[in-house]
Design a protein around this motif. Structure first.
Motif, PDB file in Angstrom:
ATOM      1  N   ILE A  92       0.865  -1.181   0.000  1.00  0.00           N
ATOM      2  CA  ILE A  92       0.000   0.000   0.000  1.00  0.00           C
ATOM      3  C   ILE A  92       0.899   1.227   0.000  1.00  0.00           C
ATOM      4  O   ILE A  92       1.477   1.587   1.038  1.00  0.00           O
ATOM      5  CB  ILE A  92      -0.948   0.046   1.225  1.00  0.00           C
ATOM      6  N   PRO A  93       1.081   1.869  -1.148  1.00  0.00           N
ATOM      7  CA  PRO A  93       1.945   3.042  -1.189  1.00  0.00           C
ATOM      8  C   PRO A  93       1.275   4.243  -0.526  1.00  0.00           C
ATOM      9  O   PRO A  93       0.045   4.308  -0.419  1.00  0.00           O
ATOM     10  CB  PRO A  93       2.132   3.272  -2.695  1.00  0.00           C
ATOM     11  N   ALA A  94       2.091   5.167  -0.069  1.00  0.00           N
ATOM     12  CA  ALA A  94       1.532   6.385   0.520  1.00  0.00           C
ATOM     13  C   ALA A  94       0.725   7.159  -0.512  1.00  0.00           C
ATOM     14  O   ALA A  94      -0.234   7.860  -0.179  1.00  0.00           O
ATOM     15  CB  ALA A  94       2.659   7.259   1.084  1.00  0.00           C
ATOM     16  N   GLU A  95       1.113   7.022  -1.781  1.00  0.00           N
ATOM     17  CA  GLU A  95       0.371   7.625  -2.883  1.00  0.00           C
ATOM     18  C   GLU A  95       0.266   6.594  -4.006  1.00  0.00           C
ATOM     19  O   GLU A  95       1.208   5.869  -4.293  1.00  0.00           O
ATOM     20  CB  GLU A  95       1.082   8.882  -3.399  1.00  0.00           C
ATOM     21  N   GLY A  96      -0.896   6.549  -4.627  1.00  0.00           N
ATOM     22  CA  GLY A  96      -1.076   5.602  -5.727  1.00  0.00           C
ATOM     23  C   GLY A  96      -1.877   4.384  -5.314  1.00  0.00           C
ATOM     24  O   GLY A  96      -2.379   4.287  -4.189  1.00  0.00           O
ATOM     25  N   ARG A  97      -1.980   3.440  -6.237  1.00  0.00           N
ATOM     26  CA  ARG A  97      -2.811   2.261  -6.016  1.00  0.00           C
ATOM     27  C   ARG A  97      -2.004   1.145  -5.364  1.00  0.00           C
ATOM     28  O   ARG A  97      -0.794   1.034  -5.562  1.00  0.00           O
ATOM     29  CB  ARG A  97      -3.369   1.769  -7.351  1.00  0.00           C
ATOM     30  N   SER A  98      -2.728   0.327  -4.603  1.00  0.00           N
ATOM     31  CA  SER A  98      -2.064  -0.800  -3.944  1.00  0.00           C
ATOM     32  C   SER A  98      -1.753  -1.886  -4.970  1.00  0.00           C
ATOM     33  O   SER A  98      -2.330  -1.936  -6.056  1.00  0.00           O
ATOM     34  CB  SER A  98      -2.950  -1.372  -2.839  1.00  0.00           C
ATOM     35  N   ARG A  99      -0.841  -2.773  -4.595  1.00  0.00           N
ATOM     36  CA  ARG A  99      -0.453  -3.888  -5.464  1.00  0.00           C
ATOM     37  C   ARG A  99      -0.530  -5.188  -4.667  1.00  0.00           C
ATOM     38  O   ARG A  99      -0.087  -5.241  -3.510  1.00  0.00           O
ATOM     39  CB  ARG A  99       0.956  -3.680  -6.019  1.00  0.00           C
ATOM     40  N   ALA A 100      -1.073  -6.207  -5.307  1.00  0.00           N
ATOM     41  CA  ALA A 100      -1.157  -7.531  -4.687  1.00  0.00           C
ATOM     42  C   ALA A 100      -0.317  -8.498  -5.509  1.00  0.00           C
ATOM     43  O   ALA A 100      -0.239  -8.390  -6.735  1.00  0.00           O
ATOM     44  CB  ALA A 100      -2.602  -8.005  -4.622  1.00  0.00           C
ATOM     45  N   ARG A 101       0.317  -9.440  -4.824  1.00  0.00           N
ATOM     46  CA  ARG A 101       1.150 -10.431  -5.513  1.00  0.00           C
ATOM     47  C   ARG A 101       0.863 -11.825  -4.967  1.00  0.00           C
ATOM     48  O   ARG A 101       0.637 -11.998  -3.764  1.00  0.00           O
ATOM     49  CB  ARG A 101       2.637 -10.108  -5.347  1.00  0.00           C
ATOM     50  N   VAL A 102       0.897 -12.787  -5.864  1.00  0.00           N
ATOM     51  CA  VAL A 102       0.807 -14.204  -5.509  1.00  0.00           C
ATOM     52  C   VAL A 102       2.040 -14.879  -6.088  1.00  0.00           C
ATOM     53  O   VAL A 102       2.269 -14.828  -7.301  1.00  0.00           O
ATOM     54  CB  VAL A 102      -0.476 -14.856  -6.063  1.00  0.00           C
ATOM     55  N   SER A 103       2.850 -15.469  -5.216  1.00  0.00           N
ATOM     56  CA  SER A 103       4.111 -16.095  -5.645  1.00  0.00           C
ATOM     57  C   SER A 103       4.943 -15.122  -6.485  1.00  0.00           C
ATOM     58  O   SER A 103       5.556 -15.506  -7.489  1.00  0.00           O
ATOM     59  CB  SER A 103       3.839 -17.381  -6.428  1.00  0.00           C
ATOM     60  N   GLY A 104       4.933 -13.862  -6.097  1.00  0.00           N
ATOM     61  CA  GLY A 104       5.749 -12.857  -6.762  1.00  0.00           C
ATOM     62  C   GLY A 104       5.137 -12.244  -7.996  1.00  0.00           C
ATOM     63  O   GLY A 104       5.700 -11.316  -8.574  1.00  0.00           O
ATOM     64  N   ARG A 105       3.958 -12.732  -8.429  1.00  0.00           N
ATOM     65  CA  ARG A 105       3.336 -12.220  -9.640  1.00  0.00           C
ATOM     66  C   ARG A 105       2.201 -11.266  -9.299  1.00  0.00           C
ATOM     67  O   ARG A 105       1.374 -11.540  -8.421  1.00  0.00           O
ATOM     68  CB  ARG A 105       2.809 -13.367 -10.494  1.00  0.00           C
ATOM     69  N   LEU A 106       2.143 -10.148  -9.997  1.00  0.00           N
ATOM     70  CA  LEU A 106       1.095  -9.160  -9.763  1.00  0.00           C
ATOM     71  C   LEU A 106      -0.272  -9.731 -10.119  1.00  0.00           C
ATOM     72  O   LEU A 106      -0.441 -10.382 -11.164  1.00  0.00           O
ATOM     73  CB  LEU A 106       1.356  -7.908 -10.598  1.00  0.00           C
ATOM     74  N   VAL A 107      -1.258  -9.483  -9.243  1.00  0.00           N
ATOM     75  CA  VAL A 107      -2.616  -9.957  -9.470  1.00  0.00           C
ATOM     76  C   VAL A 107      -3.586  -8.901  -8.953  1.00  0.00           C
ATOM     77  O   VAL A 107      -3.214  -8.042  -8.142  1.00  0.00           O
ATOM     78  CB  VAL A 107      -2.888 -11.294  -8.732  1.00  0.00           C
ATOM     79  N   PRO A 108      -4.840  -8.927  -9.397  1.00  0.00           N
ATOM     80  CA  PRO A 108      -5.850  -8.066  -8.763  1.00  0.00           C
ATOM     81  C   PRO A 108      -6.036  -8.478  -7.309  1.00  0.00           C
ATOM     82  O   PRO A 108      -5.868  -9.656  -6.955  1.00  0.00           O
ATOM     83  CB  PRO A 108      -7.112  -8.342  -9.588  1.00  0.00           C
ATOM     84  N   ALA A 109      -6.392  -7.526  -6.461  1.00  0.00           N
ATOM     85  CA  ALA A 109      -6.587  -7.849  -5.037  1.00  0.00           C
ATOM     86  C   ALA A 109      -7.656  -8.913  -4.856  1.00  0.00           C
ATOM     87  O   ALA A 109      -7.591  -9.722  -3.925  1.00  0.00           O
ATOM     88  CB  ALA A 109      -6.951  -6.573  -4.270  1.00  0.00           C
ATOM     89  N   SER A 110      -8.650  -8.944  -5.754  1.00  0.00           N
ATOM     90  CA  SER A 110      -9.721  -9.936  -5.631  1.00  0.00           C
ATOM     91  C   SER A 110      -9.198 -11.363  -5.772  1.00  0.00           C
ATOM     92  O   SER A 110      -9.798 -12.309  -5.257  1.00  0.00           O
ATOM     93  CB  SER A 110     -10.798  -9.676  -6.688  1.00  0.00           C
ATOM     94  N   THR A 111      -8.068 -11.534  -6.454  1.00  0.00           N
ATOM     95  CA  THR A 111      -7.499 -12.875  -6.616  1.00  0.00           C
ATOM     96  C   THR A 111      -7.061 -13.451  -5.270  1.00  0.00           C
ATOM     97  O   THR A 111      -7.138 -14.667  -5.042  1.00  0.00           O
ATOM     98  CB  THR A 111      -6.304 -12.834  -7.587  1.00  0.00           C
ATOM     99  N   LEU A 112      -6.601 -12.591  -4.376  1.00  0.00           N
ATOM    100  CA  LEU A 112      -6.212 -13.059  -3.038  1.00  0.00           C
ATOM    101  C   LEU A 112      -7.396 -13.727  -2.347  1.00  0.00           C
ATOM    102  O   LEU A 112      -7.268 -14.797  -1.748  1.00  0.00           O
ATOM    103  CB  LEU A 112      -5.698 -11.891  -2.199  1.00  0.00           C
ATOM    104  N   SER A 113      -8.551 -13.073  -2.444  1.00  0.00           N
ATOM    105  CA  SER A 113      -9.749 -13.647  -1.823  1.00  0.00           C
ATOM    106  C   SER A 113     -10.138 -14.962  -2.480  1.00  0.00           C
ATOM    107  O   SER A 113     -10.543 -15.914  -1.803  1.00  0.00           O
ATOM    108  CB  SER A 113     -10.907 -12.650  -1.922  1.00  0.00           C
ATOM    109  N   GLU A 114     -10.000 -15.032  -3.810  1.00  0.00           N
ATOM    110  CA  GLU A 114     -10.358 -16.260  -4.523  1.00  0.00           C
ATOM    111  C   GLU A 114      -9.471 -17.423  -4.109  1.00  0.00           C
ATOM    112  O   GLU A 114      -9.925 -18.566  -4.062  1.00  0.00           O
ATOM    113  CB  GLU A 114     -10.234 -16.025  -6.031  1.00  0.00           C
ATOM    114  N   ILE A 115      -8.211 -17.142  -3.798  1.00  0.00           N
ATOM    115  CA  ILE A 115      -7.267 -18.215  -3.482  1.00  0.00           C
ATOM    116  C   ILE A 115      -7.370 -18.655  -2.029  1.00  0.00           C
ATOM    117  O   ILE A 115      -7.400 -19.849  -1.729  1.00  0.00           O
ATOM    118  CB  ILE A 115      -5.833 -17.777  -3.813  1.00  0.00           C
ATOM    119  N   ILE A 116      -7.419 -17.700  -1.106  1.00  0.00           N
ATOM    120  CA  ILE A 116      -7.375 -18.081   0.314  1.00  0.00           C
ATOM    121  C   ILE A 116      -8.625 -17.678   1.098  1.00  0.00           C
ATOM    122  O   ILE A 116      -8.734 -17.999   2.287  1.00  0.00           O
ATOM    123  CB  ILE A 116      -6.133 -17.478   1.004  1.00  0.00           C
ATOM    124  N   GLY A 117      -9.580 -17.011   0.422  1.00  0.00           N
ATOM    125  CA  GLY A 117     -10.746 -16.486   1.140  1.00  0.00           C
ATOM    126  C   GLY A 117     -11.546 -17.524   1.892  1.00  0.00           C
ATOM    127  O   GLY A 117     -11.993 -17.282   3.015  1.00  0.00           O
TER     128      GLY A 117
END
Length: 559
Positions: A92-117
């Motif tokens: 979560i940067p102080a400015e700009g959009r957050s970034r989510a990663r799975v195994s080092g690869r960029l993904v939409p934040a919703s993918t985190l929920s799909e995998i471990i939700g």
């Protein structure tokens, strides 16, 4: 299981790492130390909306990372080896959009929920948790209802799928009736038009030649007669005969002369035959204006058919065959309508029977689960609360892939109050305790392997706190595989039940507040519990009290 949680620059936390293990893990610390930020970090890893206000002031951003081992099945596509641990992170940067990663690869934040939700459940006072959703409530109740109920549900799912398929096909028949009739009329006309033409490629392909001959019949007759006469006895045949006779009179034995005689004789024979064939060709032609008109009319018909249905007559005939096949399909569809109605009625009858069985199974399971949850609520300091599960038919006899029922978990937190949905029926602390009671009751059927409780002890103390701790311990050890239960608490009575104890501490470094965490061993736990009891961590009375709590919570420890 979450093996490790790493946090940097989140709220008051400068940097913290927690190594987690199966069982009950508690996180304690002074008010304002940042305990709840651990829960916030997990929520971010579940795809929660980020906020730049979460970033620690003076830093460029916040970072949260977790190592999950074994990885959930949903992580398979993201792993090189299924045995590898899963690493998920959120920046979560102080400015700009957050970034989510799975195994080092960029993904939409919703993918985190799909995998471990579905494997990590957070019960926080401010959070609308998974347990409050209708789909999860129905699914857990179905699992609680047992194997027989699950078998009925599988049968229902199959029948429902068949019924939907059949009704969709029947609806399509009705919807397409006008279009189908138009298509049938068109195809029948096209097939009849081509069939009535009586196309015979072997003869019709030569129609242009026939027309040309008839159109020039007089020229053909005259020309053939002249050509035949020119080749006959009064024409070319006479000088050829004279030439042959002249060569025969030459009494010389010479192969060249013999060859010339032979060639002249052959030519004379060919001219004679040619004269006969030309005459015969002319004799077969007869001026017939009526026949010519018929052939010209047929040529026009064939040209029209080629223009409409194909480049040549073979394509026209192929079009007719395709039209006849499609006509059969459409006529069969009409005939199938009656059969579809019968099959739809049979499928609906099976569905109605299974809907009744599912409803009965859910109602029976609901009655049992209500009693179990109420007993847990009594233990958790909510003796007057009543848990209720509403199983009602969907409006207008509606059906879904899960049956015909609306399942709703309700709670009457106090006497005289009507039952309300969980999210609106209790305060934050009560809601967490209700969730805990339900989780304990459903421990053997819920597939969430990591459960997180924040401030589950709000508004309680004493014996009730001990009961909450006991329930959490039961939940953590409810099956052979074990669960991970993480609880943020300020009560020593609850913390005493922990298998692992982390302390979040706040200090001032270079004029700034810094929060860190550390895992405490048995002796250090005594001091932490003494502090939580409101006394001096080093005072003997407080430490004795802490040891007594540990002994009560975990008699096998012999503390």
């Amino acid at each position: 299981m979450i093996e490790e949680l790493h946090i940097r620059g989140l709220g008051v936390i400068e940097e913290a790492s927690l190594r987690l293990s199966p069982g009950l893990t508690v996180v304690t610390g002074e008010t304002g130390a940042g305990k709840t930020m651990l829960v916030t970090a997990l929520e971010l890893l579940l795809g929660a909306r980020s906020d730049a206000n979460l970033v620690r002031s003076g830093t460029t951003g916040a970072f949260v990372e977790a190592v999950i081992d074994p990885a959930p099945p949903e992580a398979g596509p993201w792993l090189d080896d299924p045995a590898d641990p899963l690493i998920v992170s959120r920046e979560i940067p102080a400015e700009g959009r957050s970034r989510a990663r799975v195994s080092g690869r960029l993904v939409p934040a919703s993918t985190l929920s799909e995998i471990i939700g579905r494997h990590v459940e957070v019960h926080a006072q401010h959070e609308h948790v998974r347990l409050a959703t209708a789909e999860v409530q129905r699914e857990l109740l179905d699992r609680y209802a047992g194997d027989g109920h699950q078998a009925n549900r599988q049968r229902y799912t199959a029948c429902y799928s068949l019924w939907r398929e059949l009704t969709d096909r029947r609806r399509q028949l009705v919807t397409d009736a006008t279009a189908r009739e138009r298509e049938l009329d068109r195809l029948r006309f096209e097939a009849a038009e081509i069939e009535s033409a009586g196309i015979d490629p072997s003869s019709d392909d030569g129609i242009d030649r026939q027309i040309s001959i008839l159109a020039h019949a007089d020229d053909v007759l005259q020309g053939a007669a002249l050509a035949s006469n020119a080749l006959g006895s009064d024409g070319a045949a006479e000088p050829l005969g004279t030439a042959i006779e002249a060569l025969r009179r030459i009494d010389v034995e010479d192969p060249v002369l013999d060859d010339l005689r032979g060639r002249l004789e052959g030519l004379a024979s060919e001219v004679s035959e040619l004269s006969s064939e030309v005459r015969a060709y002319g004799d077969q032609v007869e001026a017939d204006p009526r026949r010519l008109a018929e052939l010209q009319e047929r040529r026009h018909l064939l040209a029209t058919l080629r223009r409409k249905y194909g480049a040549d007559l073979s394509e026209v005939l192929a079009h007719a065959e395709v039209a006849r096949h499609r006509i059969e399909e459409l006529e069969t569809a009409e005939a199938d309508a009656g059969d579809l109605d019968a099959r739809i009625a049979a499928a609906r009858s099976d569905i109605d029977e299974l809907v009744g069985k599912l409803r009965a199974g859910r109602q029976a399971a609901a009655a049992l689960l209500e009693g179990v949850v109420d007993s847990h609520l009594d233990d958790l300091g909510m003796p007057h609360a009543r848990f209720h599960i509403s199983v009602e038919p969907l409006p207008d006899e509606g059906l879904t892939a899960d049956g015909g029922d609306r399942v709703t978990y309700l709670l009457a937190a106090n006497p005289g109050e009507p039952p309300r949905p969980l999210a609106r029926a209790s305060s934050g602390g009560e809601r967490s305790r209700v969730s805990l009671a339900i989780e304990v009751a459903l421990a053997d059927v819920d597939d969430a392997r990591v459960l997180v409780f924040d401030e589950v002890d709000a508004g309680i103390g004493g014996a009730t706190a001990m009961a909450v701790g006991d329930k959490l311990a039961q939940l953590a050890g409810s099956d052979a595989g074990g669960r991970q239960v993480l609880c943020v608490t300020h009560l020593a009575q609850l913390a005493a039940f922990a298998d692992v104890h982390h302390v979040v501490e706040k200090s001032v470094v270079d004029g700034r507040t810094v929060t860190t965490s550390r895992q405490v061993g048995e002796e250090s736990r005594v001091g932490e519990l003494a502090r939580m009891l409101g006394g001096d961590a080093q005072a003997q009375a407080g430490r004795d009290h802490a040891r007594e709590l540990l002994s009560q919570a975990r008699p096998e420890r012999g503390v």
